[in-house]
Every structure is written in structure tokens, then in C-alpha cells.
Design an enzyme around this catalytic site. Sequence first.
Site, short mmCIF file in Angstrom:
data_model
loop_
_atom_site.label_atom_id
_atom_site.label_comp_id
_atom_site.label_asym_id
_atom_site.label_seq_id
_atom_site.Cartn_x
_atom_site.Cartn_y
_atom_site.Cartn_z
N ARG A 161 -11.51 11.97 -2.69
CA ARG A 161 -10.63 11.81 -3.84
C ARG A 161 -11.47 11.97 -5.10
O ARG A 161 -12.52 11.32 -5.24
CB ARG A 161 -9.96 10.43 -3.84
CG ARG A 161 -9.08 10.20 -2.63
CD ARG A 161 -8.80 8.74 -2.42
NE ARG A 161 -8.10 8.13 -3.53
CZ ARG A 161 -6.78 7.98 -3.58
NH1 ARG A 161 -6.03 8.41 -2.58
NH2 ARG A 161 -6.20 7.40 -4.61
N SER A 209 1.84 7.05 -14.63
CA SER A 209 2.09 8.22 -13.78
C SER A 209 2.30 9.49 -14.59
O SER A 209 2.05 10.58 -14.08
CB SER A 209 3.31 7.95 -12.90
OG SER A 209 4.44 7.65 -13.69
N GLY A 256 -0.03 12.99 -2.36
CA GLY A 256 -0.34 13.45 -3.72
C GLY A 256 -1.70 14.09 -3.81
O GLY A 256 -2.12 14.49 -4.90
N ASP A 292 2.99 2.79 2.32
CA ASP A 292 2.49 1.45 1.99
C ASP A 292 2.57 1.12 0.51
O ASP A 292 2.27 0.00 0.12
CB ASP A 292 1.03 1.33 2.44
CG ASP A 292 0.08 2.12 1.55
OD1 ASP A 292 0.44 3.26 1.18
OD2 ASP A 292 -1.00 1.62 1.21
N GLU A 343 -10.71 1.91 -8.66
CA GLU A 343 -11.43 1.33 -9.79
C GLU A 343 -12.56 0.43 -9.33
O GLU A 343 -13.66 0.47 -9.87
CB GLU A 343 -10.46 0.55 -10.68
CG GLU A 343 -9.97 1.33 -11.87
CD GLU A 343 -9.34 0.46 -12.93
OE1 GLU A 343 -8.99 -0.69 -12.63
OE2 GLU A 343 -9.20 0.92 -14.07
N ARG A 352 29.16 8.88 42.55
CA ARG A 352 28.03 8.61 41.64
C ARG A 352 26.71 8.60 42.40
O ARG A 352 25.70 9.13 41.91
CB ARG A 352 28.25 7.29 40.91
CG ARG A 352 27.06 6.85 40.05
CD ARG A 352 27.43 5.77 39.08
NE ARG A 352 28.22 6.30 37.98
CZ ARG A 352 27.69 6.74 36.83
NH1 ARG A 352 26.39 6.74 36.64
NH2 ARG A 352 28.47 7.22 35.87
N ASP A 362 3.18 8.96 4.34
CA ASP A 362 2.23 9.02 3.24
C ASP A 362 0.83 9.13 3.84
O ASP A 362 0.64 8.87 5.04
CB ASP A 362 2.37 7.75 2.40
CG ASP A 362 1.37 7.71 1.25
OD1 ASP A 362 1.14 8.75 0.64
OD2 ASP A 362 0.82 6.63 0.99
N ASN A 409 5.25 3.93 -4.53
CA ASN A 409 5.70 5.32 -4.63
C ASN A 409 6.33 5.83 -3.34
O ASN A 409 6.86 6.94 -3.30
CB ASN A 409 4.53 6.23 -5.01
CG ASN A 409 3.40 6.17 -4.01
OD1 ASN A 409 3.22 5.18 -3.32
ND2 ASN A 409 2.62 7.23 -3.91
N PHE A 446 -3.48 3.67 -17.97
CA PHE A 446 -3.05 4.73 -17.05
C PHE A 446 -1.58 4.55 -16.71
O PHE A 446 -1.09 3.44 -16.56
CB PHE A 446 -3.87 4.67 -15.77
CG PHE A 446 -3.41 5.63 -14.70
CD1 PHE A 446 -3.94 6.91 -14.63
CD2 PHE A 446 -2.45 5.27 -13.77
CE1 PHE A 446 -3.53 7.80 -13.65
CE2 PHE A 446 -2.03 6.14 -12.79
CZ PHE A 446 -2.57 7.41 -12.74
#
Length: 1367
Positions: free
Chosen positions: A844, A786, A925, A1051, A743, A1313, A499, A1054, A784
Site C-alpha cells: 500500500r 474520502s 480500493g 470489515d 498511520e 420411491r 473486500d 465502506n 483526511f
Amino acid sequence: MTSPTSNFTLPPAQEAVSERSVTSSENERQVFANIPIPDDKGQAKGKYVSNKIITSKYNIWTFLPKNLFEQFRRAANMYFLIMAVLGMIPAVSTNSPILTLLPLSTVVFLTACKDAVEDLNRHQIDDKYNSATCYLLQNFENVNYPNQTKLSIWKRILLKIKLFFKRKKSKPREDSNFNNDDNIPCKPSNEINGDPEFKKVMWKDVRVGDFLYLKNGDAVPADAIILSTSEQNGNCFVETKDLDGETNLKTRRSVPVDSIKKIKTPKECSQAMFWIDSEAPNSNLFNYNAKLTVVSDFTEVNPSQEQDFNSTHSGRGQNPRKSKNSIPIDINNLLLRAHVIRNTEWVIAMTVFTGVDTKIILNSGETPSKRSRIEKEMNQEVILNFIILIILALICAIGTGVSSYLLTNSKGKYIEERVAPNQGSIGLSSFLTFLSGLIIFQNIIPISLYISIEFVKGFQAFFIYNDLDMWDEDAEIPCVPKSWNLSDDLGQIEYIFSDKTGTLTRNIMEFRQCSIGGKVYGRNGWAGKTDASIGKEMAQGGDNLNDNVNKDEIWNQYLQELKNTFDPKYSSTDPDFLTFVDPDIYRDLNPDKSIEEGTDGEFNIDDNLDKQKRASLIREFFTLLAVCHTVVVDKSDRFTNESDSEKSISDKGKTSVNDVYSDQTIENNLHQSDEEKSSSKNSSLDHTLKKVKHSITNIKSSFKGLESMASLVNSTSSKGKKSISIDKTLVYNLDYKAESPDEAALVSAAKNIGFSFLDRTLESMTIDIFGQEYVFDILNVLAFNSSRKRMSIIVRRPETLGGGIVLFCKGADNIIFERLASGQEILIQKTSSDIDNFSSDGLRTLTVAYRVLDKSFYDSWANKYQEASTAINERSSKIDACAEEIEKDLILLGATAIEDKLQEGVPECIERLRGAGIKIWVLTGDKLETAINIGFAAQLLTKDMRLWIVKGSKKETVEKQLDNVYASLITGDILPQDETEPIRPDDTHAFIVDGSALAHLLDDEKARLKILELSDHFHSVICCRVSPLQKALVVELVRRGKKSTTLAIGDGANDVSMIQAANVGVGISGQEGVQAAMASDYNIAQFRYLKKLLLVHGHWDYMRIAEMILNFFYKNVIWLTNNDFIYSYFRYSANIFYDYSFVQLYNMIFTVAPVVVLGTTDQSVSASYCLKYPSIYSLGIKRMRYSKKLFAIYFLDGIWQSLVVYFTFYFIYSMSVNVIASQGFDAGSIEFSTSVALTVIVTANLFVCFNTYYWNWIVWAIIVSEIVIIFSYVLIYGAFTESPIVGIGQQLIGEGTFWFGMAFAISLAFLPRYVITFVKQWWYPDDLDIVRQIRKSDKIAKEKISRKEKLKNQKIISPTEVEMIQS
């Protein structure tokens, strides 16, 4: 403090701890308060599950049969049991039954001891959790349970015995009320012996329908609906970190019924009359549907009404004369087990789900069972050995039949009776020989191998856990191995699926820029370059793009404009705490006062907006950021260093139930001692350990030093713990507790601009705008999720700000753009361009918009929303449909841009992992541009790489792009005309695909095959805009299609499906919670620790396990091959070559220690060389240390060495006339077999030493000890007159011929060997051989330098003479 239900994993056998009734587990349930249950409900009283949680497997009565059943379900144990039973049949074997059962009994006993210790630990944990206490309403009738519980005779007898001993231990005492000392928990019942009161009870005794009284700091014992709180608005704050890992406080509300919200005393609880229609128990942590119906006011009900009530009560619990409107209940009214009450004096709640019906327990499913690759391959070798065993036994059986037939025909009856007496026919004799052969050759499948592997992997997990290089000082957690049987897989990882947010990045958001009305603010270089912009410069090959930014000038202008606008009280004026500083914000907010020369010329007002409209848009923009959220504020003085939620709160005369989370014994008084209080500050590591305690109990029970090591590390790290920076420019500090860091960053940015969110209640929130406080009435919150990908809040603005009803909305750009009103095309185009630029810089983005609502339209919509909110079934979908009706015709305000910076050490870690031959795929994402730029910043992509991008929503376009990539890299066809450079053989390639294109590729089988074929050519792959399901599908595609060992790291919640789909799952305990960590096999604090985990521990563990298993099979082959020779020598008469004690102790004592030490401590090279030369890790990827080829080589080597030893002593004893037995006769088979046995044991131990890379004192001690033990055993065992080898030890040790034969046999056996190893390392070295030579050269060079310095310091000779000596 932690919750006692951090994470339970219920074994399948424990899913039915209590018998679930149909009512409580399959259908909706009704819970009644002070109302007789109607007869027509037909609900079986008392059939709800208990609140007692049982994770243990056994009790004192079931341990023996159940554990034996569990052990002998394993095919290997059943095989060894059958062999042991055959060995006890006199017709097949004449050996001692005790020696026959000894190996299996030892393995079964040790395993049973391990299981018993593990289960005892589970019992202790269960008792700790179940014995935790809370306050419960007593002296009232819980109508959901019968008044008298019918007990069986057996239970009544046990109860009387318990009461008898209780009376002896404690004196009788009178019942105490809530305020008095009531340390001894009582048992809840429906008996009424006085006034209602809250009494202390154990968690396990909490029932459905009970009234709970919870204080600040108390953990919630069961899922319960909030009835009332100490807050006037009915709010309470809870900490949910034991459910989702989030430390920020969440707001929960009481049911919005005035008569219920007024409940404060036990008497009012006993008078409240209502019932709850609840959905069935389920695992959804984010949704809950129920409704509460109040029958009557408390004072209006008397007992005489009960009969009338029962006669008029309908099937759904309705009473038309008394009932009021049904009130909807959702997840915000529900306290879940493991929630902790914070910042709230008290809460009264009613339980609806208990025990295994609670949501946390239903979510505690078992992690998928995983086996390592070597373990799977080893099972194939075991099957092959079993086939060889059958073949050898068949050869012996056939040989017996043929020999018996020949002897009978040639020598007559006399020979037959001497060779095979009392065995009947030749067929029966052959069958018995077949069974004897199975017994004699059974050790070709070593019984001690399995328990040795468990022991070794346990130690490997312990070493990983105690590696201080993977200890994170900030989080105060180590690397926690939860699935410790996968340690060798860590050394074979070929693909890593990661991720991005929170895994590669910190998940600590910084507000950097914003676009308002088409103008960008914050792009002035104040906060410096983002990681992604640096990566973009690297991709373009430029490193001279330095901005000459005068930060002092920007700051002075910003501070001047800020103070001209308002007097900062909550806003920061410390430049070290601000990442967004732009004086144009205030200039445009105050167009009449703005300084004209301050305009940067980036935006032409005439294009879109006049000055006053722009000022209005900016105000609406930051008002939205301050209003549209779910943040909880903790308002404290500027000098306060810690928030209330972090303080230890306890009440006099009572201790919080959270005291059960400590590892100390629970005492009845539950008073927290001063020592516990002082140590709680340093308990972060212990808290993390408890979260995964159920998964590492095997390690903890096996290694008692684990906790002491943890406490040592904790105490050491806490001394140097970093201090928290405090912004001293704040007059009042507002500590925001948000459900997501995004947020918190947005609300904090609005606060620093002057739009400070101060407080919220159930009905309103207070905002400080430039020093003036305003109250916004909250009408609705559209949360909110998904599927919506947006959040909205509907508020009534204060009249001083214009009044009216306004909807504020924020969400993804594509979601918001399609809901905008028409006529905003120019602004949409400009904002979209700004968003693309933000994404290009790795930021973002979030788009914000608003809508002014007409009152009549809102009232009509609110009625529909109320109906949807009260629906029991499909409530979420109905609410979403209502939201669609109002979230449209929006006015665009702009967009926000937040940076999530890379974690420390990520670029270096990725570079080393790629140097090891590991391919890294990032599944995120984020947008395509953001992911690409972050890829460059993280060294996932480089400017020398050729990027192949596949994107689009149409299937034909996507397939065409993939075909072009496939043709270019696989078939070698002519490239498209836009390709400027031809593909060179040494080119490196990266593949980038977005989510919509990936969906088409995953649905098409041909496309999947092409991706798998192309994956070998891609050093890096980035999948953008992917869903959690797509992440899991990509991992599954590569794992199954390539048959490679994969690792997934994330983490967040998802990432759980991706983590569970990979061979090895790694969870990061980060800002998004611990759900990924709880579902993982290994838990780390930061991505950079993956470098040490894989390149060092993974490489070591792979080499150790591979070499240990091969040596195990080798030493059994060299031991058993001689039996086949002796079988033919004795004409297949089923005689055992060695003394039977040697056979039984060979794997258990004589040869096991060196192999286990090799698997535990061996190191091919040191950790520093593993990290310096990561290419040696590719040995595991290519499986060069464990394969069928190597298995065959070790197998044949064992046969060769066995032949050498056997025939060496065969010729010595057959040709020498000086070898005399102890009885004075010529040497016989006992002396011969004992000589061979001793030599084989010494050879097997020395062979393990030959294959050991790292010789330390442990290896030396074990080898010497094993050799001393075997010779001591022969001497001691041979001293007894009843021993089969009586006197043999003294005879052999005193014979020079024996020592010559042993030395000669070992030298000749090792010769092939040694020669092959020498040739390979000098003429055909692999990476490891080269690195070991480099290490040796470095060591010699350091020694030369050391000698040179020593000579210089001694001043014995001149520097010239030193050079001559060194040369």
C-alpha cells in the site's frame, strides 16, 4: 467496559418515542446557558426529546391488541383465522368450536409467548441503559425548560402512588453534595435548594442544556459540547469502539474560549452565560457545525441586567453590548453518546442532543429485511396449494349440486329431505358445501409449518453460534448469527463479493520500503518476500527465486550506523520487531560519516541530488511522518505491560456508569464488586455479544444455555490465551493510538529511525529527533476525508530547525502529483516508477510532499479559513475550498510502502470455496497491480488462468476492451493478433477491471448485460479502485441480473452498503471497527471461518430446510386426499372422513416431531467429508434439493400413497365378512376411517425416516414415540363412551386383518420411491451419493483394519491367515 448504546435498532413504531418539536428535529436549534430565552425566539420550552431510549414494542396495556394485530397482519394467519371462523358456523360444520380454534390458538399463543419474552428482554435492556447514572449540575435553572412542568391529572395520580411506595421503602434523607455518598439518583429540576452541585442522575433524565460532569472511565449519556477538561490545554481522550469499533483513543478538545475553558466548579457553571447555535440533529458521525457565543464574563452579570438583555437581544441571540466573537465548534469539540472518557481526570460538557436525536441513535437504522430463497419459493407453493384448495372445494360444491339435482329428480322429495334437509335451494346447498370443502381441505396449507420453520432455524443458528471451530481465540468471539432466518441461504451461495483490506488481509500494517528523492530504501530482502510477490512468482510459474540474503550482515551494519547516529531511547533495536532495516538510511543521513562500500549502487547521486540535499530530504521525509498525523501517544515505562487505557479505573465513593454494561442486575449503589472486577478481564466475548444483543435476542431468549456456553468457551480460551510480546530493547515504550493502522505504522517507522513523536497538545507537538526534543507549533490541521484523499498539517518549525511555516501533506499518488510544483518531472517519473514497483509487490503506497509558506500568504489564507470554519451551513465544502488554495506548489519528498499481510488460512479457504462451485469477486480500493498480486497469493488467481483486463478512463476504449473479451468467450470470433494461444474448452478465466472503467460499464445497459453473460465464464473477478457505491452496484447487478444467491463480506464502514445489498451479509470484526459487523447477517472474526460456515453449516441447513418443507407438504397431501374420495363416496355431502380430533391433532402432535427433528439434526455427511469434498455444496447452487419439480414429485407421491392406503382398507372392509364392529354390526365408516388414519400417520412418519440421512438416537426415540402416541391416543380416546371412536382401538389392535392391511399398504406405498431412489443412487448418482458411498467404503476399510489389528494383537492366528480371512 462497554457503552450502553452499543447499537440500538429502533423499530419504526418507536421513532416517535417522544414528540419532536419542529425546533428540535427540523431546524437549527439554540441552547442557552444561564440566559433568559428571548421572547421573539418563539421556541417551545420543554419540547426537546427525552433522553430515555425505548426499543421495546409493547407495554402491559398494548401487548394484547398490538401483538394480535402484528400476528394477523400475516396473510397465513389471517387465512387460518377465516378457516376457523367458517368451522364454527353450524350450517357449515358441526364440529366442536374448541377443536376448531385449537390449532390456530396454539400457534398464536406460542408466537405471543415468544414475542413477550423477546420484548421483556428489550425492556430489561432499556431499563439497564436508561437507569445508568452520571453526574449533572443541580440547584441551577436550565432555561431551556420551563420551571414547572404541567402534568395531567392521571400523571399526578401515578406520581403520588410512586412517591407513597418510595417513602415506605427508604427513609428520607438530606440532599448530599458531590463529594458525599449519593448513591440514590435524584430527579433534575429547575428548583434551587442550595448551592450548585453535581449530583447523580439517571441517563433518562438528562436534558438539553444540562451541565455534565464526566470522570475517567465514564460513558457519555448524550451528545454534548466540551466546555473544559482537567488538562491545561483543554484536551481529553475518548474511546469510540461502541460507535465505530476502533479501540484506539481519539482526541477531543474543549471550545477555544479562555473564560469557558476555566470552568472547574459547579458555581462557575451556574455563572457562565453563553448560547450555542447548533445545526439540526443528523446522522453524520464525522461532521458537526455549531458556534458558541459568550455573553459576558461570569462576574459582570447580575439579575438586574436580565430585562435590559431581553430588550436588546436580537433574533439570533446576539447582544451587541455584551457578546463576544462567535467561536466555531466542530466534531472535535463534541462528545457523542457512547463515547467513553479515557486518560482524562474529568470533563465538563453541555448537552445539545438527547435520546433519539443523538447521532448514534440516528445511525442505528434497521437492517434491510431479508428473506431466504426457499422461503420465497415456498410462498409460491403455498399459493399453488391455495388454488388447489379452491379447485377441490369447487369440485365438491359442483358435485353436491349435481347429486342433489339427480336425487331430487330420481327419488323425489323424500330423498332430497334425507340428503340435504333444511338447506333450501340447490345453489345454497352447493355454496355451503363449498365452504365446508374449504374447511375440510384447509390443512393442505399446514398451519404448523411456519412455526416449525422458525423453531428449526433458531436451533440452526444456535448450533452455528456454538461451533468451536469458528471461535477465534485472539478476538475471543464466535460466529454470531444475527439474521437467523437466512441459514438455508448459506447453502446456496453462488457468488461471494469480498473486500480485500481487513477481510482477506489482516489490516495490521508493516512498514516495508520507502522511496526518498528517487532512491528506494528497504529493498534488501530483510523482511522477506511479501505475500503479493510470492503470488507474482506463482503467476510466473517460478518457485526458485530464492534470495541469498545475509540478514546478520544487514543487521550488524544497520545497528552500527544507528548507534553512530544517535543513542536509541524510543527506537527498537530488536530485529524481531523491525520490518524495515536498511543501513543506507543512516549513511545518506550522515554523508560525511557514510561507509562507501555500504552503498548498493541502486541510485546514482549525479542523476538528481547531491549528498547534502539527499540528507535534507530524508530528514524532511521522516519529520513529515512524525508530524503529519492524528496519532495519540501513551508514554509508559519499559516494564509496563498494559496501557492506561486498558486499566480498570474507578473512583472511591462512585462507580462509573459503565457498570451498567454487565449482565447483572443494576443496584442503586452501583459499586463494582470484586467478583466483577476479576471477571472483567475475561469479558471480551460478553462485550461482543452486547454489541449485537439487539439482533440476537430471539436466539438468547429461546435458548437459555447460550450465555452459559459463551462463558464456558470464554473461560476455556482464556487459559490458553497468547501472551503479548514485549520489546525489551526500548528504554521508553511509546504506545501509539491511531485512527487507522496505516498511520500507526508510519509513525512507528519514523520512531524507529530516530524521529519519535512524543506528545501533542492543542497548539503543539513534541518530536524527538536523534535524542533532541523539538516543539512544533500546530497552526492548522486539514483532515483526511474520502473526497480529499489526503491530509495536511501546517506547523511552525522550531528556530533550531530553521523556523518558518511549513505545510506537510500526504495522500494518494495521483492526488499529490497534480498538486506538485513544476520542475520536478524527473523525480516524479522516478517516484512513480517506484510506486508501481511497490504496488507490484502488493504494498500500500502513500505519497508525501511539503511546502514552505510565506508568512503574509499564510496570514491571508488563515483569515479565509477562519471564516469557513465558523460557517454554520456548508462548512465542510468551504473548508475544502480553502484547503485547495494552500495545498499546491508542493515539493515531492517520496513515497511509503506498507504491507497488509494475508490472514491465516485465506488461500486454502478460497481454494475450497472455488471447489464448491462458488465464484469469488474481490472489490477493493487498491491499485490494479496490487490486487492482481494479492489475488495470486490468495489462490484467487492461478498461473493456469487466463486473465482478461479492462481498464482506462475513456468510454470508447473500455467498451472496445469489453467487446474483445465478449467476442473471445461468447461469440467465438477471431481473437486479437496479440493473443498468442487459442482458447481451449478447459481453460479457466479471470476478469480484472479498474474503477474508472467499471463506472462506464455500470452506466451502459448493454455493457451490464455483457458482464452478466460473461460472469458464467469467470472463476474469479477483481474490481480495483472501486468506491463503496460501486461495490453495492456490482452486488446488485449480479443478484438481480443472475437471480443468484449472493454473499458479501467486509470489515469496514465502506463495506456496509455492499453487505446490505447482498442476500447474505457477513461482517468481520476487525481493525476497521464493527460497523460492517453491526450491519451484517452473520458476524465472524476471520475470512477462513467462511469455509465452515458455508460448506458445512450452509450445506446442512439447506438440505434440512428443503427436505423438511417438502415432507411437510407431502404429509398433508397424503392426509387430505382421502377426504376427496369419501366426498364422492357420500355424494359430496360435506362429511369428514376422519374423526375431527385426528384432523386437528395430525399436524400438531401426530406427525410434527419427526419433521422438526429432520430439520434440526439431519446430516447428509459429516463435517469432515463436507470439507474434504466441497463439490457436494453445488447441490444448493443448482437447487437440486428444493424446486418445483421436486415439489410436484412429493405432491404426487403423497396422492399415490394415500390411494394405496385408502383402497387397501376399502377392499378389506368391503370384501371381508369377518370384520365386525364393536356394537356387533358389520364394520362401518368409523372403523374404516380409523384404520386409514392410523396407517396414514404411521406411513407419514416412516416416510420422513426414509428421507433422513443421519440416524441417531433422537430419530429413533421420536419415531417410536410418535407411533406409541397415536395408538395410545386411539385406545384412551376410544375408552370414553361419549367418544365417536368408542371401542375402535381395542377392536383394531386385536384384528390380524388390520395389521396385515397396514403392512401391505405401507410396503406398496413405499415401493415406487424405493425403486426410484435405488436406481438413481446406483445408475445416476449425484455428488452427494458418490461421497456417501466413499464414506461407506472408508468406514468398511477402517473396520477391516481395526479387525486386522485386533487379530494381530490377540496373536490367535498368523498374519498370513489374517490376510486370507480379510480376502
